[in-house]
Design a protein around this motif. Structure first.
Motif, short mmCIF file in Angstrom:
data_model
loop_
_atom_site.label_atom_id
_atom_site.label_comp_id
_atom_site.label_asym_id
_atom_site.label_seq_id
_atom_site.Cartn_x
_atom_site.Cartn_y
_atom_site.Cartn_z
N LYS A 213 82.28 -111.08 41.63
CA LYS A 213 83.59 -111.24 41.30
C LYS A 213 84.03 -111.93 40.59
N ILE A 214 83.50 -113.02 40.82
CA ILE A 214 83.55 -114.30 39.75
C ILE A 214 82.51 -115.02 38.90
N ARG B 119 78.08 -114.24 31.75
CA ARG B 119 76.55 -114.80 32.29
C ARG B 119 75.60 -116.08 32.45
N ASP B 120 76.66 -116.62 31.58
CA ASP B 120 75.97 -118.18 31.28
C ASP B 120 76.49 -119.34 32.17
N TRP B 121 77.36 -119.32 32.34
CA TRP B 121 78.17 -119.87 33.90
C TRP B 121 77.68 -119.47 34.95
N THR B 122 77.32 -118.47 35.53
CA THR B 122 76.47 -118.06 36.57
C THR B 122 74.96 -118.27 36.72
N ARG B 123 74.36 -117.74 35.65
CA ARG B 123 72.91 -118.91 35.36
C ARG B 123 73.42 -120.36 36.08
N GLU B 124 73.80 -121.32 35.72
CA GLU B 124 74.12 -122.55 35.75
C GLU B 124 74.66 -122.89 36.42
#
Length: 588
Positions: A464-465, A471-476
């Motif tokens: 959920k977060i 996507r970009d924040w999740t990748r980093e």
């Protein structure tokens, strides 16, 4: 659906009789639960002529069997030939409505109401009314108690003279010498008032209500409280103000805390019926008194209604009358009072606006966030969006983080689970930067919690977060720490991390999926623990629809083929299943 041969046609009733005479209550119960099937086999005529008379005589049994019989008979109108023959069901239900066990009687009355609603108008007068009279005039109190629940279903479909007779009969029940009968009459008086003509409610039923509110038994008075809303609706605003307001004010100061508790539960509904003006001028003092009641149970009920009651007030009245009580309740000696308040106090913020919220409510919120009782802190955090929309989270962040950290490490796993379930909501309110700095590390810790439910909830929260921040924040910020945990020495935690990898697969760009998450899952195919290996196969199957053909042919299928030759049967099974899924991605 009768059977063909004459001997076979006698079989259903014979089987039922044998089963009901069986010494084992379980077998008798099972036979009762099959009454519908037996009735279908017998046909409507034999059901009326044989089955119903048999059931009428079978009222001396275990309570569980009688309860099942009472419930089944409420569904029996189609089996006896429809509404025209529904009166055939009244005798067995009448018997059941007089037994000693309360739950059986209540179910019998409920079924009588269902049958009564389907009776034709003529059948109500000919069959249901005499039944009500017999029960209301019964020697034993149980029959009189049951009769109270039947007036409402019969009354609207009767001529004027019979209606008058029923009102007189109900008056007798309200003045019955047995408290249990008066309790039942008080409990059903509100629904009866809804069925009686409005001009007669004030004339005939309101005096009954007044008498019940003055009953010496507090159990009668507290049930009379539940009728207030129905009377308020029936009487209209003017009649309600004149007749009901004094009663409600008297109830709010009743000597029995149970009555006052019921008033606190019902007060908002009464206020809505009476209107905002009457609430502000006449009922606000009563509500404030309930908030400061000496009994904790009453304060719990009143505290839980603070926000709903305040919707009928002006911001100035909330500040002058309600917020002082809120501040007191935030420091109440009862943790349950504080928890009830914490669940609704945040909802006052939109009503007050930014300035008054910061001045009057923010100190309360901060105090509740430091409360030693976990439920209090959880209730505040679960409603954080209410205050965040008004003042922003910056003012709360400094106190919010310690409360979250403490709840996250609580010794009770259900508390940890509760705060974890709120983390995605908090992430959206706090923003990516705050979450990344303060809450991200804690989410990783939850993936290694000793309790499996916590670990599973953590993977759902991460998914959920990831959707929240993109996507970009999740990748980093999410992928690197999750992938690093694949090497955890404990196999249970490695399995959890695999679940997290699968959860993040759809929330990252394709290059991250192919270059980072997929290699991590493939590496787990060579894990020394079979459980990890077959979970890796499941994860690869979940990833397959997200991957292009080159990734499938170059990484996924070779890993699965290797697992298909594994020494563990479960690993081979899931690997084969995953391979088939890769080749049939659109299969159900």
């Amino acid at each position: 659906m009768a059977a063909s041969g004459p001997d076979e046609r006698l079989l259903p009733i014979a089987i039922l009789i044998d089963e009901l005479k069986n010494d084992e209550a379980v077998r008798r119960l099972n036979s009762i639960q099959r009454l519908g099937t037996i009735a279908l086999a017998l046909g409507e005529e034999r059901t009326r002529g044989e089955l119903i008379p048999f059931l009428t005589e079978s009222n001396d049994d275990e309570d569980e069997v009688l309860l099942a019989m009472a419930e089944e008979l409420g569904k029996f109108v189609p089996y006896v030939g429809g509404p025209a023959h529904a009166h055939e069901l009244l005798p067995p239900l009448e018997n059941l409505s007089q037994v000693e066990e309360t739950v059986v009687r209540d179910m019998a009355v409920e079924s009588l109401c269902k049958v009564g609603e389907k009776l034709p108008v003529k059948g109500v007068a000919e069959h249901l009314v005499p039944l009500i009279k017999r029960l209301a005039g019964g020697e034993w109190f149980t029959s009189r108690v049951s009769s109270c629940g039947l007036f409402t279903v019969a009354y609207p479909r009767l001529p004027a003279d019979t209606r008058a007779e029923l009102r007189q009969l109900y008056s007798q029940l309200c003045h019955d010498e047995t408290p249990m009968v008066r309790r039942a009459a008080a409990q059903k008086l509100g629904s009866f008032a809804g069925a009686v003509e409005k001009d007669l409610v004030a004339k005939e039923l309101l005096p009954l209500f007044t008498d019940l509110t003055a009953d010496e038994q507090d159990s009668v008075r507290l049930l009379a409280v539940e009728s207030c809303g129905a009377f308020a609706t029936a009487l209209g605003s003017d009649g309600c103000r004149a007749s009901m307001l004094p009663v409600v004010q008297k109830f709010a100061a009743d000597k029995s805390w149970r009555v006052r508790y019921n008033v606190a539960q019902q007060l908002v509904a009464l206020c809505e019926a009476l209107g905002a003006e009457t609430t502000r001028s006449d009922l606000l003092p009563a509500f404030v008194k309930l908030l400061r009641d000496p009994e904790a149970e009453v304060r719990v009920a009143a505290a839980g209604k603070v926000a709903a009651f305040s919707k009928l007030l002006t911001p100035a009245l909330i500040v002058s009358e309600i917020t002082p009580c809120v501040k007191e309740l935030a420091n109440d000696s009862s943790q349950f009072v504080r928890a009830a308040l914490a669940g609704v106090a945040m909802e006052l913020a939109p009503q007050l606006g930014r300035g008054p919220t910061i001045e009057h409510l923010l100190p309360v919120f901060l105090a509740l966030l430091k409360d030693p009782f976990p439920d209090v802190r959880l209730n505040v955090i679960s409603k954080l969006d209410q205050v965040n929309a008004v003042i922003g989270v910056d003012l709360l962040a400094q106190s919010l983080l310690p409360a979250i950290e403490e709840l996250a490490e609580d010794k009770h796993w259900r508390v940890r689970l509760a705060i974890l379930e709120h983390i995605p909501l908090l992430a959206g309110q706090l923003g990516a930067e705050f979450f990344q700095e303060k809450l991200g590390p804690q989410c990783m810790k939850w993936l290694e919690d000793q309790v499996a439910s916590i670990r599973e909830a953590a993977t759902t929260a991460l998914q959920k977060i990831a959707r929240e921040f993109g996507r970009d924040w999740t990748r980093e910020h999410l992928v690197p720490p999750v992938v690093a945990m694949v090497r955890n020495p404990h196999y249970l935690y490695r399995m959890t991390v695999l679940s997290a990898v699968a959860a993040l697969a759809g929330a990252v760009p394709g290059d991250v999926l192919r270059g980072t998450l997929l290699p991590a899952a493939v590496a787990c195919c060579r894990d020394k623990v079979p459980n990890v290996r077959f979970n890796a196969a499941k994860v690869l199957q979940r990833m397959a629809p997200l991957l292009d053909r080159s990734a499938l042919e170059g990484s996924v299928k070779p890993a699965l083929r290797e697992l298909a030759d594994d020494g563990d049967a479960d690993v081979r099974f899931f690997a084969a299943q995953a391979l088939w899924g890769c080749d049939h991605p659109n299969a159900a």
